[in-house]
Design an enzyme around this catalytic site. Structure first.
Site, mmCIF file in Angstrom:
data_model
loop_
_atom_site.group_PDB
_atom_site.id
_atom_site.type_symbol
_atom_site.label_atom_id
_atom_site.label_comp_id
_atom_site.label_asym_id
_atom_site.label_seq_id
_atom_site.Cartn_x
_atom_site.Cartn_y
_atom_site.Cartn_z
ATOM 1 N N SER A 1 0.822 -1.213 0.000
ATOM 2 C CA SER A 1 0.000 0.000 0.000
ATOM 3 C C SER A 1 0.846 1.249 0.000
ATOM 4 O O SER A 1 0.350 2.335 -0.264
ATOM 5 C CB SER A 1 -0.958 0.033 1.190
ATOM 6 O OG SER A 1 -0.562 -0.776 2.224
ATOM 7 N N HIS B 1 -2.690 -3.294 -6.562
ATOM 8 C CA HIS B 1 -3.154 -2.859 -5.242
ATOM 9 C C HIS B 1 -4.681 -2.917 -5.134
ATOM 10 O O HIS B 1 -5.387 -2.181 -5.809
ATOM 11 C CB HIS B 1 -2.641 -1.429 -4.970
ATOM 12 C CG HIS B 1 -2.956 -0.952 -3.594
ATOM 13 N ND1 HIS B 1 -3.412 0.305 -3.313
ATOM 14 C CD2 HIS B 1 -2.886 -1.588 -2.406
ATOM 15 C CE1 HIS B 1 -3.617 0.424 -2.017
ATOM 16 N NE2 HIS B 1 -3.299 -0.715 -1.447
ATOM 17 N N GLU C 1 -5.554 -0.914 -8.469
ATOM 18 C CA GLU C 1 -4.560 -0.024 -9.071
ATOM 19 C C GLU C 1 -3.439 -0.891 -9.652
ATOM 20 O O GLU C 1 -2.892 -1.747 -8.946
ATOM 21 C CB GLU C 1 -3.981 0.922 -8.013
ATOM 22 C CG GLU C 1 -4.990 1.925 -7.506
ATOM 23 C CD GLU C 1 -4.494 2.724 -6.304
ATOM 24 O OE1 GLU C 1 -4.825 3.913 -6.211
ATOM 25 O OE2 GLU C 1 -3.796 2.146 -5.433
ATOM 26 N N ASN D 1 -4.395 5.775 -1.846
ATOM 27 C CA ASN D 1 -3.817 6.032 -0.520
ATOM 28 C C ASN D 1 -3.124 7.386 -0.440
ATOM 29 O O ASN D 1 -3.069 7.995 0.632
ATOM 30 C CB ASN D 1 -2.846 4.912 -0.133
ATOM 31 C CG ASN D 1 -3.585 3.700 0.418
ATOM 32 O OD1 ASN D 1 -4.786 3.773 0.684
ATOM 33 N ND2 ASN D 1 -2.898 2.593 0.572
HETATM 34 N N1 3HC Z 1 -17.378 -9.907 1.752
HETATM 35 C C1 3HC Z 1 -18.452 -9.952 0.966
HETATM 36 N N2 3HC Z 1 -19.424 -9.025 0.999
HETATM 37 C C2 3HC Z 1 -19.288 -8.004 1.871
HETATM 38 C C3 3HC Z 1 -18.162 -7.884 2.722
HETATM 39 C C4 3HC Z 1 -17.182 -8.895 2.633
HETATM 40 N N3 3HC Z 1 -16.072 -8.887 3.390
HETATM 41 N N4 3HC Z 1 -18.284 -6.743 3.460
HETATM 42 C C5 3HC Z 1 -19.452 -6.179 3.076
HETATM 43 N N5 3HC Z 1 -20.048 -6.931 2.123
HETATM 44 C C6 3HC Z 1 -21.295 -6.651 1.403
HETATM 45 C C7 3HC Z 1 -22.468 -6.940 2.304
HETATM 46 O O1 3HC Z 1 -22.899 -8.278 2.177
HETATM 47 C C8 3HC Z 1 -23.517 -5.966 1.805
HETATM 48 O O2 3HC Z 1 -24.200 -6.489 0.699
HETATM 49 P P1 3HC Z 1 -25.714 -6.034 0.401
HETATM 50 O O3 3HC Z 1 -25.638 -4.578 0.103
HETATM 51 O O4 3HC Z 1 -26.122 -6.846 -0.747
HETATM 52 O O5 3HC Z 1 -26.439 -6.328 1.651
HETATM 53 C C9 3HC Z 1 -22.688 -4.778 1.312
HETATM 54 O O6 3HC Z 1 -21.358 -5.259 1.118
HETATM 55 C C10 3HC Z 1 -22.701 -3.676 2.317
HETATM 56 O O7 3HC Z 1 -22.211 -4.167 3.565
HETATM 57 P P2 3HC Z 1 -22.857 -3.800 4.971
HETATM 58 O O8 3HC Z 1 -24.347 -3.627 4.831
HETATM 59 O O9 3HC Z 1 -22.363 -4.770 5.966
HETATM 60 O O10 3HC Z 1 -22.180 -2.437 5.418
HETATM 61 P P3 3HC Z 1 -22.032 -1.089 4.635
HETATM 62 O O11 3HC Z 1 -23.200 -0.776 3.782
HETATM 63 O O12 3HC Z 1 -21.638 -0.144 5.706
HETATM 64 O O13 3HC Z 1 -20.783 -1.331 3.689
HETATM 65 C C11 3HC Z 1 -18.465 -1.242 3.285
HETATM 66 C C12 3HC Z 1 -19.552 -1.787 4.181
HETATM 67 C C13 3HC Z 1 -18.569 -1.887 1.905
HETATM 68 C C14 3HC Z 1 -17.141 -1.639 3.938
HETATM 69 C C15 3HC Z 1 -18.631 0.324 3.138
HETATM 70 O O14 3HC Z 1 -18.754 0.896 4.398
HETATM 71 C C16 3HC Z 1 -17.476 0.973 2.426
HETATM 72 O O15 3HC Z 1 -17.419 0.979 1.203
HETATM 73 N N6 3HC Z 1 -16.553 1.563 3.218
HETATM 74 C C17 3HC Z 1 -15.346 2.220 2.680
HETATM 75 C C18 3HC Z 1 -14.277 1.171 2.500
HETATM 76 C C19 3HC Z 1 -13.020 1.771 1.948
HETATM 77 O O16 3HC Z 1 -12.868 2.974 1.767
HETATM 78 N N7 3HC Z 1 -12.071 0.881 1.670
HETATM 79 C C20 3HC Z 1 -10.748 1.273 1.201
HETATM 80 C C21 3HC Z 1 -9.841 1.319 2.362
HETATM 81 S S1 3HC Z 1 -8.214 1.789 1.900
HETATM 82 C C22 3HC Z 1 -7.489 0.332 1.502
HETATM 83 O O17 3HC Z 1 -8.025 -0.740 1.598
HETATM 84 C C23 3HC Z 1 -6.091 0.421 1.016
HETATM 85 C C24 3HC Z 1 -5.116 -0.282 1.915
HETATM 86 O O18 3HC Z 1 -3.858 -0.218 1.265
HETATM 87 C C25 3HC Z 1 -4.997 0.299 3.306
#
Ligand code: 3HC
Length: 306
Positions: free
Chosen positions: A140, A161, A173, A211
């Site tokens: 990352s 990524h 990415e 990031n």
């Molecule tokens: N596996 C499969 N499906 C999943 C899942 C997983 N691990 N996590 C969530 N889902 C699905 C759920 O089943 C749900 O499906 P549905 O809409 O059909 O019911 C849907 O995703 C939404 O999940 P939730 O209802 O539990 O919760 P939210 O609506 O709050 O969504 C989230 C959760 C998708 C994590 C959302 O909050 C989100 O997009 N958050 C931002 C995440 C983000 O910015 N990620 C990037 C981080 S930076 C990074 O990763 C880089 C690294 O280098 C640090």
């Protein structure tokens, strides 16, 4: 002479697509990458150091596959079951990374963000992987070129990524170093599409695109909290309702891990000490020192129930 030259060129020719992929590191990111590859029909080796870690990864993958299946085959229980079992069957859970790499077209590394460990891993795999095998790192924040420098396949090395949670986030990415060949870049881009992601292309710069924008934003939120400009809850609410983000900066930081955030930021500060944007933040340091790392430890900026 000519024949051996031609053979060498052919031997290091990159294939246009991937049928077997090895993912090294069965943590959150690695198991997510293995899952999306398997559910897309590819054969996957998922590698980690112990059977226990692999068991945890398998459990995590099955839970996630069930969530995907629920959406995909809402009205068909049998299809849901076979989607989950067929996908898991595509993954061989393995402690022997060298054997896995020896039979793979692509090796993706998703281990701890420590340059020495990544270099050591790739140096070893470079000796056993077939010459056509492409190497990719899911780093990352570290320079892909520095990791690649441990190998003799600079042209067959790139950044790939993914984002957490991998089964949900649509982006990948694809980072090209100055040495990454066009064939390698195309293979990585096609792999991203095969596993259902939207690939974007970027140079090998710190944090790539997401990031580099997201982490300073999260850090600015910590500085805001430190100054007492607003509460964590209000800052998160502001970004969700005012900017349409799915999570506020602190919810996201707790989700990704405050140690991960600090690790990325400290690394950039060391690399670019003159850039005030990367100055450390005492409040974040304090959370990490106290072991409040976010969801994974049960407490970060917020308390998280089981
Ligand atoms: N596996 C499969 N499906 C999943 C899942 C997983 N691990 N996590 C969530 N889902 C699905 C759920 O089943 C749900 O499906 P549905 O809409 O059909 O019911 C849907 O995703 C939404 O999940 P939730 O209802 O539990 O919760 P939210 O609506 O709050 O969504 C989230 C959760 C998708 C994590 C959302 O909050 C989100 O997009 N958050 C931002 C995440 C983000 O910015 N990620 C990037 C981080 S930076 C990074 O990763 C880089 C690294 O280098 C640090």
């Amino acid at each position: 002479m000519l024949a051996s030259k031609l053979f060498r060129r052919m031997a290091s020719t990159v294939q246009s697509s991937v049928s077997v992929v090895t993912v090294i590191g069965a943590g959150l990111m690695g198991s997510g990458i293995a899952q999306v590859a398997a559910q897309s029909g590819l054969n996957v080796h998922l590698v980690d150091q112990s059977e226990g870690l692999l068991e945890n990864a398998k459990e995590r993958i099955v839970t996630s596959l069930k969530r995907v299946a629920k959406k995909k085959f809402a009205d068909n229980a049998q299809m849901r079951e076979s989607f989950v079992s067929d996908s898991v069957d595509k993954i061989s859970f393995n402690v022997d990374g060298k054997a896995a790499a020896a039979s793979s077209d692509l090796v993706i590394e998703a281990i701890v963000e420590k340059i020495e460990e990544k270099q050591k891993l790739f140096r070893e795999l470079d000796l056993v992987a077939p010459s056509h095998t492409v190497f990719a790192t899911n780093t990352s924040s570290l320079p892909v070129s520095d990791i690649a420098s441990a190998t003799k396949r600079l042209d067959r090395f790139g950044g790939l990524h993914f984002f957490n949670p991998v089964p949900v986030m649509k982006l990948v990415e694809v980072a090209k170093t100055p040495e990454t060949s066009n064939e390698t870049f195309d293979l990585l881009t096609n792999f991203g599409k095969t596993v259902g992601k939207h690939p974007i292309s970027c140079r090998d710069t710190p944090g790539f695109v997401v990031n580099r924008l997201l982490v300073p934003y999260q850090m600015e939120a910590f500085r805001m909290l430190e100054r007492g400009d607003a509460s964590a809850e209000d800052i998160d609410m502001a970004m969700k309702l005012g900017a349409g983000y799915p999570m506020g900066p602190f919810e996201l930081s707790d989700y990704v891990g405050l140690d991960t955030l600090k690790f990325i930021y400290d690394g950039w500060h060391d690399q670019f000490p003159e850039n005030p944007l990367f100055n450390p933040c005492a409040l974040l340091d304090k959370f990490v020192e106290e072991g409040k790392l976010g969801v994974k430890t049960g407490e970060g900026v917020y308390k998280h129930g089981k």
